[in-house]
Structure formats: structure tokens, C-alpha cells
Design a protein around this motif. Structure first.
Motif, mmCIF file in Angstrom:
data_model
loop_
_atom_site.group_PDB
_atom_site.id
_atom_site.type_symbol
_atom_site.label_atom_id
_atom_site.label_comp_id
_atom_site.label_asym_id
_atom_site.label_seq_id
_atom_site.Cartn_x
_atom_site.Cartn_y
_atom_site.Cartn_z
ATOM 1 N N GLY A 106 0.722 -1.105 0.104
ATOM 2 C CA GLY A 106 -0.089 -0.135 0.116
ATOM 3 C C GLY A 106 0.817 1.227 0.151
ATOM 4 N N VAL A 107 2.063 1.242 -0.385
ATOM 5 C CA VAL A 107 3.024 2.579 -0.253
ATOM 6 C C VAL A 107 3.660 2.764 -1.461
ATOM 7 C CG1 VAL A 107 3.327 2.194 2.281
ATOM 8 C CG2 VAL A 107 4.915 1.106 0.732
ATOM 9 N N THR A 108 2.913 2.480 -2.636
ATOM 10 C CA THR A 108 3.417 2.874 -3.928
ATOM 11 C C THR A 108 3.338 4.572 -3.726
ATOM 12 O OG1 THR A 108 1.181 3.086 -4.710
ATOM 13 C CG2 THR A 108 2.592 1.021 -5.423
ATOM 14 N N GLU A 109 4.171 5.368 -4.522
ATOM 15 C CA GLU A 109 4.033 6.821 -4.653
ATOM 16 C C GLU A 109 2.591 7.177 -4.719
ATOM 17 O OE1 GLU A 109 6.276 9.410 -3.916
ATOM 18 O OE2 GLU A 109 7.188 7.834 -3.105
ATOM 19 N N ASP A 110 1.887 6.605 -5.526
ATOM 20 C CA ASP A 110 0.360 7.087 -5.980
ATOM 21 C C ASP A 110 -0.310 6.851 -4.447
ATOM 22 O OD1 ASP A 110 0.556 6.989 -9.168
ATOM 23 O OD2 ASP A 110 1.725 5.125 -8.163
ATOM 24 N N ALA A 111 -0.162 5.595 -3.997
ATOM 25 C CA ALA A 111 -0.802 5.338 -2.854
ATOM 26 C C ALA A 111 -0.538 6.322 -1.544
ATOM 27 C CB ALA A 111 -0.851 3.953 -2.387
ATOM 28 N N ARG A 112 0.790 6.424 -1.541
ATOM 29 C CA ARG A 112 1.312 7.085 -0.259
ATOM 30 C C ARG A 112 0.951 8.778 -0.517
ATOM 31 N NH1 ARG A 112 6.219 10.040 0.965
ATOM 32 N NH2 ARG A 112 6.431 10.545 3.329
ATOM 33 N N ARG A 113 0.842 9.000 -1.623
ATOM 34 C CA ARG A 113 0.343 10.404 -1.853
ATOM 35 C C ARG A 113 -1.072 10.815 -1.441
ATOM 36 N NH1 ARG A 113 2.028 10.814 -6.564
ATOM 37 N NH2 ARG A 113 0.265 10.178 -7.631
ATOM 38 N N GLU A 114 -1.992 9.630 -2.064
ATOM 39 C CA GLU A 114 -3.459 9.856 -1.644
ATOM 40 C C GLU A 114 -3.712 9.474 -0.187
ATOM 41 O OE1 GLU A 114 -7.173 10.480 -1.977
ATOM 42 O OE2 GLU A 114 -5.703 10.792 -3.486
ATOM 43 N N VAL A 115 -3.146 8.616 0.532
ATOM 44 C CA VAL A 115 -3.101 8.269 1.858
ATOM 45 C C VAL A 115 -2.863 9.519 2.896
ATOM 46 C CG1 VAL A 115 -2.222 6.997 4.128
ATOM 47 C CG2 VAL A 115 -2.813 5.963 1.844
ATOM 48 N N SER A 116 -1.897 10.288 2.466
ATOM 49 C CA SER A 116 -1.350 11.429 3.069
ATOM 50 C C SER A 116 -2.471 12.464 3.176
ATOM 51 C CB SER A 116 0.066 11.975 2.614
ATOM 52 O OG SER A 116 1.123 11.257 3.013
ATOM 53 N N LEU A 117 -2.865 12.826 1.831
ATOM 54 C CA LEU A 117 -3.774 13.886 1.520
ATOM 55 C C LEU A 117 -5.044 13.564 2.016
ATOM 56 C CD1 LEU A 117 -3.492 14.497 -2.452
ATOM 57 C CD2 LEU A 117 -2.652 16.067 -0.459
ATOM 58 N N ARG A 118 -5.422 12.141 2.264
ATOM 59 C CA ARG A 118 -6.813 11.996 2.847
ATOM 60 C C ARG A 118 -6.860 12.131 4.107
ATOM 61 N NH1 ARG A 118 -10.170 7.165 0.725
ATOM 62 N NH2 ARG A 118 -9.963 8.305 -1.113
ATOM 63 N N THR A 119 -5.599 11.606 4.991
ATOM 64 C CA THR A 119 -5.093 11.661 6.344
ATOM 65 C C THR A 119 -5.134 13.172 6.621
ATOM 66 O OG1 THR A 119 -4.035 9.662 6.405
ATOM 67 C CG2 THR A 119 -3.657 11.092 8.164
ATOM 68 N N VAL A 120 -4.541 14.031 6.158
ATOM 69 C CA VAL A 120 -4.274 15.471 6.642
ATOM 70 C C VAL A 120 -5.676 16.038 6.130
ATOM 71 C CG1 VAL A 120 -3.259 17.807 5.644
ATOM 72 C CG2 VAL A 120 -2.050 15.461 6.167
ATOM 73 N N ARG A 121 -6.328 15.823 5.190
ATOM 74 C CA ARG A 121 -7.518 16.592 5.034
ATOM 75 C C ARG A 121 -8.540 16.224 6.385
ATOM 76 N NH1 ARG A 121 -7.625 14.977 -1.169
ATOM 77 N NH2 ARG A 121 -6.706 16.786 -1.937
ATOM 78 N N ASN A 122 -8.553 14.757 6.715
ATOM 79 C CA ASN A 122 -9.306 14.478 7.973
ATOM 80 C C ASN A 122 -8.880 15.254 9.107
ATOM 81 O OD1 ASN A 122 -11.018 12.850 6.160
ATOM 82 N ND2 ASN A 122 -10.023 11.052 6.798
ATOM 83 N N VAL A 123 -7.706 15.358 9.253
ATOM 84 C CA VAL A 123 -7.222 15.930 10.552
ATOM 85 C C VAL A 123 -7.756 17.412 10.594
ATOM 86 C CG1 VAL A 123 -5.079 16.774 11.807
ATOM 87 C CG2 VAL A 123 -5.567 14.422 10.949
#
Length: 321
Positions: A287-304
Motif C-alpha cells: 500500500g505504499v506506492t508513490e500514488d498510494a502514499r500521496r493519496e493516503v497522506s492527502l486523505r489523512t491530513v484533510r480529515n485532520v
């Protein structure tokens, strides 16, 4: 008062950092797998309003109490087994997870492990690198016409089911918590786990780690599988009884395994899986391709940011004990 976020186990992506800066939020990050003492000292000093959990051993109650300003714990990913969610609930701290953000990458990785095993890639690569060519020893087979058994029908399981159908595989799934609508016309709902294991040519695990799923696949379950069957685990290492799996692979109880996660992590240098040639291994990177890491980070931070600013956060992202 300026809000602060601390990312434990590595920073979020630059795009997510930009979102924090634009919101006027300060951010700090540790390296991977920080020691508990280091984590406690940093949280006591910075007094963050939120922590993002990346690569850590365990977020326990001591850590959750270290900042008097803490308002939310956000997992940089979907699995929260490294967070004491029950302790967070006792303290009134919501826990958020970036559910689904890396689903496509994990599903693709599970498919890659499946194909690598079916096509005997590991041994063929070693054969050619060792100077072999003429005296071919090949045990590959087609996935067409074979059955994939999914344990868990969340977003990852559904994506993988869609990926294998053009290959000509049939799909069945076991998930006692999924509604009938999650299965659709092309995915059979297995009556129970034993029947799924017995009838599948490939079993792929996509369930969270809970008290009920710990060691879900042990020696009795492995004996139910076909001797030609493959086991794929891109979920959590603890879902599989690893010593039982080693014995099953050594004894021909099943034909092979593709593993992206282990128990514990990082695994020991002398793990007996390393010596088996019917196993494909990767270091929990599905789950840590560059594509996935980017989307995970964005979703995490947006929720925070949404939670800290008093906006609504979709209940889909809240984790309950």
C-alpha cells in the motif's frame, strides 16, 4: 493559538505538508519506528493537537496522554492495530483511518504476488541468473478457470475481484460483516470460512486484524486448502499463524504463499520463511506506492484539518474499538 500536528514514524508527503501550511498548522515528524521514550519526549515538548501514525511499534495510553492538547489520532493508512483504540475511546479521542486510499495499490500487489507464484517467477529468475537456460524446470500454471477465495470484502477485496475476472477466474468471498450488496452478481458468498478455503485455488486475505482474526489461518485451516492452493497475505501478519504456515509450506500441505506482512515486523533475520523457495516475499509495501502514499497522506491530513476546524468528517473514516 497555532495548531500542531506530529507525524510519528515519518513525514507525510509534500502535498499534504502544503495543506497543513495553508491551514496555518505547524508540523513535525520523527523517523521510522521511534522509541517510546523519544515519542513521549517529543509529544510532551510540542503538545500537538493531532498525531499522525505512520511506522510505529504501538501507540499506547501513555503516548495518548503525553499531549494535553491532543484532539485526534489519525492513522496514515487503513489498519489501526498499532493504536490502542480502546484507550483512545476512554480518553475521548477520535481515531481516524484513511480507509480506501491505498486500496488499488494493495489489490494490485496481491495480484502481483499471485501471478509471481503461478508463473514460478522466483525460481525462474534465480535459474537464469545462475546461468541456466536449456534444462528448464518450470512449474507455472494458468489462473484462467481457477477460483479466487477472498477473506474480507472491503474495498481492497472488491477491487481485486474486479481485477481477476478478465483473467477468467471465478471469485468467492467470506465476510460475515459485509452486506449482500458488497458481493454483486460475479462474486459468490461463501457459506463459511472452511468452505471458502476448501473450494479455492488461491486464498487472498483482506481482513483487518482484530481479536477474532488473529491467527485466523492456522494449521487446521491450512489443512482444509488444496495441496495445489496458494495463500496471499497483504493484510496483517498476525492474521496467519506463521509457524503453522511454515510447516504447511515445507510439508506440501499448500503449494505456495505470497506474503507482504509478517508477525512481528520487522521480522527476525533467521525467519524460516527465508529458506523456502515456494514463497514470494515483500516488506509490507503493498500500500505504499508513490500514488498510494500521496493519496493516503492527502486523505489523512484533510480529515485532520476538518476535525480540528470543526467541520464534519465522514463517519466512514472513524475507527471504533
Amino acid at each position: 493559538m497555532t495548531l500542531t500536528v506530529v507525524s510519528l514514524g515519518g513525514p507525510v508527503t509534500e502535498g499534504a505538508e502544503a495543506l497543513l501550511r495553508d491551514a496555518g498548522i505547524r508540523s513535525f515528524a520523527t523517523g521510522a519506528y521511534p522509541k517510546k521514550e523519544e515519542t513521549l519526549a517529543l509529544l510532551a515538548e510540542r503538545q500537538p493537537d493531532a498525531i499522525v501514525v505512520r511506522l510505529v511499534e504501538r501507540i499506547d495510553e501513555d503516548i495518548l496522554r503525553a499531549s494535553q492538547r491532543l484532539k485526534v489520532v489519525a492513522k496514515h493508512g487503513a489498519g489501526t492495530n498499532d493504536i490502542d483504540v480502546a484507550a483512545a475511546a476512554r480518553l475521548g479521542l477520535p481515531v481516524l483511518a484513511a480507509v480506501g486510499a491505498n486500496a488499488r495499490s494493495v489489490a494490485e500487489h496481491a495480484l502481483a504476488l499471485m501471478l509471481a507464484l503461478a508463473k514460478d517467477v522466483r525460481r525462474q529468475d534465480a535459474f537464469v541468473r545462475g546461468g541456466g537456460w536449456a534444462a528448464k524446470i518450470y512449474t507455472g500454471f494458468e489462473l484462467h478457470g481457477r477460483r479466487l477465495g477472498l477473506v474480507g470484502m472491503g474495498e481492497i477485496g472488491r477491487r481485486l475481484a474486479a481485477m481477476v475476472q478478465p483473467l477468467g477466474m471465478t471469485v468467492a468471498a467470506h465476510d460475515p460483516f459485509a452486506p449482500d450488496g458488497a458481493f454483486g452478481p460475479d462474486i459468490a458468498r461463501a457459506a463459511d470460512l472452511p468452505s471458502l478455503l476448501a473450494g479455492s485455488d488461491v486464498v487472498s486475505l483482506h481482513c483487518p486484524l482484530t481479536p477474532q482474526t488473529r491467527n485466523l489461518i492456522g494449521a487446521p485451516e491450512l489443512r482444509l486448502m488444496k495441496p495445489t492452493a496458494l495463500l496471499i497475505n497483504t493484510a496483517r501478519g498476525e492474521v496467519v499463524d506463521e509457524p503453522a504456515l511454515v510447516e504447511a509450506l515445507r510439508g506440501g500441505v499448500i503449494a505456495g504463499a505470497g506474503l507482504d506482512c509478517f508477525s512481528p515486523e520487522p521480522p527476525a533475520a533467521d525467519n524460516p520463511l527465508w529458506g523456502l523457495d515456494n514463497v514470494i516475499l515483500s516488506p509490507h509495501i503493498g500500500g505504499v506506492t508513490e500514488d498510494a502514499r500521496r493519496e493516503v497522506s492527502l486523505r489523512t491530513v484533510r480529515n485532520v484539518i476538518a476535525l480540528l476546524s470543526g467541520q464534519d468528517v465522514d463517519r466512514h473514516f472513524f475507527v471504533h474499538p
